[in-house]
Design an enzyme around this catalytic site. Structure first.
Site, PDB file in Angstrom:
ATOM      1  N   ASP A  33       0.854  -1.190   0.000  1.00 38.10           N
ATOM      2  CA  ASP A  33       0.000   0.000   0.000  1.00 38.10           C
ATOM      3  C   ASP A  33       0.887   1.236   0.000  1.00 38.10           C
ATOM      4  OD1 ASP A  33      -3.258   0.311   1.050  1.00 38.10           O
ATOM      5  OD2 ASP A  33      -2.003   2.101   0.869  1.00 38.10           O
ATOM      6  N   THR A  93     -11.872   2.995  -6.708  1.00 42.81           N
ATOM      7  CA  THR A  93     -12.349   3.503  -7.999  1.00 42.81           C
ATOM      8  C   THR A  93     -13.449   4.529  -7.702  1.00 42.81           C
ATOM      9  OG1 THR A  93     -13.652   1.468  -8.112  1.00 42.81           O
ATOM     10  CG2 THR A  93     -11.761   1.608  -9.559  1.00 42.81           C
ATOM     11  N   CYS A 268     -19.710   2.417  -3.041  1.00 42.96           N
ATOM     12  CA  CYS A 268     -20.107   1.330  -3.948  1.00 42.96           C
ATOM     13  C   CYS A 268     -21.445   1.656  -4.600  1.00 42.96           C
ATOM     14  CB  CYS A 268     -20.183   0.011  -3.194  1.00 42.96           C
ATOM     15  SG  CYS A 268     -18.552  -0.611  -2.767  1.00 42.96           S
ATOM     16  N   ARG A 339     -16.707   7.599   4.025  1.00 42.69           N
ATOM     17  CA  ARG A 339     -16.587   8.115   2.661  1.00 42.69           C
ATOM     18  C   ARG A 339     -17.954   8.237   2.001  1.00 42.69           C
ATOM     19  NH1 ARG A 339     -12.390   4.071   0.274  1.00 42.69           N
ATOM     20  NH2 ARG A 339     -13.604   2.714   1.623  1.00 42.69           N
TER      21      ARG A 339
END
Ligand SMILES: NC(=O)c1ccc[n+]([C@@H]2O[C@H](COP(=O)([O-])OP(=O)(O)OC[C@H]3O[C@@H](n4cnc5c(N)ncnc54)[C@H](O)[C@@H]3O)[C@@H](O)[C@H]2O)c1
Length: 427
Positions: A33, A93, A268, A339
């Protein structure tokens, strides 16, 4: 143990860490990471996302990189992944401020992997994307930085992640995994790799595009279904009908889908449909249902705030200067992830009316919320009383709070999640 498999997992977040931990029970795994703080925390045996329990993480951690013994070594150094032959990419993403896919983390991580890629290595993407993104966007970066040719020098796979953060029952190994490869042989190899650790089994899709499309429609379908019940909630609230009672009655039919109204946040369900919509536009189709669902769900924060204000007016409460307690800031229950949380929309709207908002969330990091949204949150239940209490997230500890201890005379209690009894309003 198969000593020919050496795995690097790129991106140790909600998706990457549980996966790296699982593979590390059987294979040598390097978790890579770019966030050094995250790597240091993991090396110390703690996962701040709470997806992997500390003892379970510590049981697989190894303190030095090995190529022939199972275990997880965490690192932010590229040289530590150079010896691997399977690279699994699990980077974010997100979307940009115009709701367009932001593929930068995918490009950057493909660059990193490209620099260490060797003959016959396989790069598997797990990040959620639109159909075509792996082969059209990521493969050229791998080719450029490795100097190798796709499907000759190196190969690619795609296996979308389906975990549900905060869910301790449906953990990564218990969710059937869709797999795909850039050639039929590689598909079989990728599938076999996952089969070794996913107890729920795998489904080998015929192509990478099919696997990419399958993932993005799973979340788009949820988004549209939630948008539908959110619309129903708006209609039934106008008619003074309890939406939850309606849904409970309708759900007695075998083929009624049990979705509930709510705020659709996170990275998502509230994000992935934009990936599909973008690709649809690119191929000349303007998606109507997908974007209508997004529009409707994105307005729910304002709607909740307006419902609370209406109730407060009905209770003769002064809005300007009112003290309002918001229970929960994360995007979903029992998960510390803030988030893209839509609770922020509720808070901002109420602040515009001049109300004073206290946000209590024992799971969310106050520093992260301050950094992301400029809002203050507290982690212990306050002792003062409020003019309105809004339950926005159904964290388990909230369900046993005695709300009477938090209410001023005539105070309003509003339940976004439909989990409380004896409230003044529900979504
Ligand atoms: N969180 C979920 O519930 C969930 C479920 C299914 C699928 N997904 C998808 O999985 C992907 C990852 O999501 P997540 O929630 O795990 O994200 P995350 O933000 O929790 O973790 C991503 C990690 O990748 C690291 N990273 C970013 N760029 C990097 C780079 N260039 N090289 C190495 N590391 C890098 C970040 O530091 C971070 O630790 C996304 O595509 C998401 O849509 C997420």
């Amino acid at each position: 143990m198969n000593d020919e498999i050496r795995i690097a997992v790129i991106g140790l977040g909600y998706v990457g860490l549980p996966l790296a931990r699982l593979f590390a029970t059987k294979y040598p795994v390097v978790g890579f990471d770019i966030n050094k703080t995250r790597v240091d925390q993991l090396k110390n045996g703690h996962d701040r996302t709470l997806e992997v329990d500390d003892e379970i993480l510590q049981a697989v951690l190894v303190t030095s990189r090995t190529a022939d013994k199972s275990g997880l070594y965490c690192s932010s150094l590229i040289e530590d992944i150079a010896h691997c032959n399977y690279y699994i990419i699990t980077v974010p993403t997100p979307i940009d401020k115009n709701n367009r896919p932001d593929l930068n983390p995918l490009y950057k991580s493909s660059e990193t992997v490209g620099t260490v890629l060797k003959e016959r290595d396989i790069v598997i993407y797990e990040s959620t994307v639109y159909p075509g993104a792996t082969e059209e966007e990521c493969v050229p970066v791998l080719e450029k930085f490795s100097g190798l040719q796709f499907n000759e020098g190196f190969f690619v796979g795609y296996s979308p992640e389906r975990i549900n953060p905060g869910d301790k029952e449906h953990t990564v190994e218990k969710i059937l995994k869709v797999t795909a490869g850039s050639t039929p042989e590689i598909g079989v190899k990728v599938d076999a790799l996952y089969k070794n650790v996913i107890t729920a089994g795998t489904h080998l899709a015929p192509t990478i595009k099919v696997a990419e499309a399958a993932k993005v429609i799973e979340n788009s379908q949820r988004d549209i279904n939630i948008a539908f019940v959110n619309e129903l909630a708006k209609i039934f609230n106008k008619m003074d009908i309890n939406t939850h009672d309606v849904l409970e009655a309708a759900a007695t039919k075998w083929n009624f889908l049990p979705f509930k109204p709510g705020l659709v946040g996170g990275h998502c369900i509230g994000v992935d449909p934009y990936y599909l919509a973008q690709k649809a536009e690119e191929v000349g189709y303007h998606p109507e249902i997908i974007l209508a669902g997004r529009r409707l769900n994105d307005t729910m924060g304002k709607y909740v705030a307006s419902e609370v204000i209406k109730l407060m007016v009905q209770h003769d409460l002064k809005i300007k200067g009112a003290n309002i307690l918001v229970l929960g800031i994360t995007f979903k229950e029992d998960c510390p992830d803030v988030r893209n949380t839509k609770v922020v929309d509720v808070v901002r709207e109420l602040q515009e009316y001049g109300s004073k908002i206290t946000i209590y969330d024992p799971l969310a990091s106050p520093e992260e919320v301050a950094h992301e949204y400029g809002l203050e949150t507290i982690q212990t239940l306050p002792t003062q009383k409020y003019d309105a209490v809004i339950l926005t997230v159904a964290h388990a500890p909230f369900l046993s709070i005695d709300l009477n201890t938090l209410k001023n005379e005539g105070a309003v209690v509003y339940d976004v999640k439909g989990v409380l009894n004896d409230v003044d309003g529900k979504l």
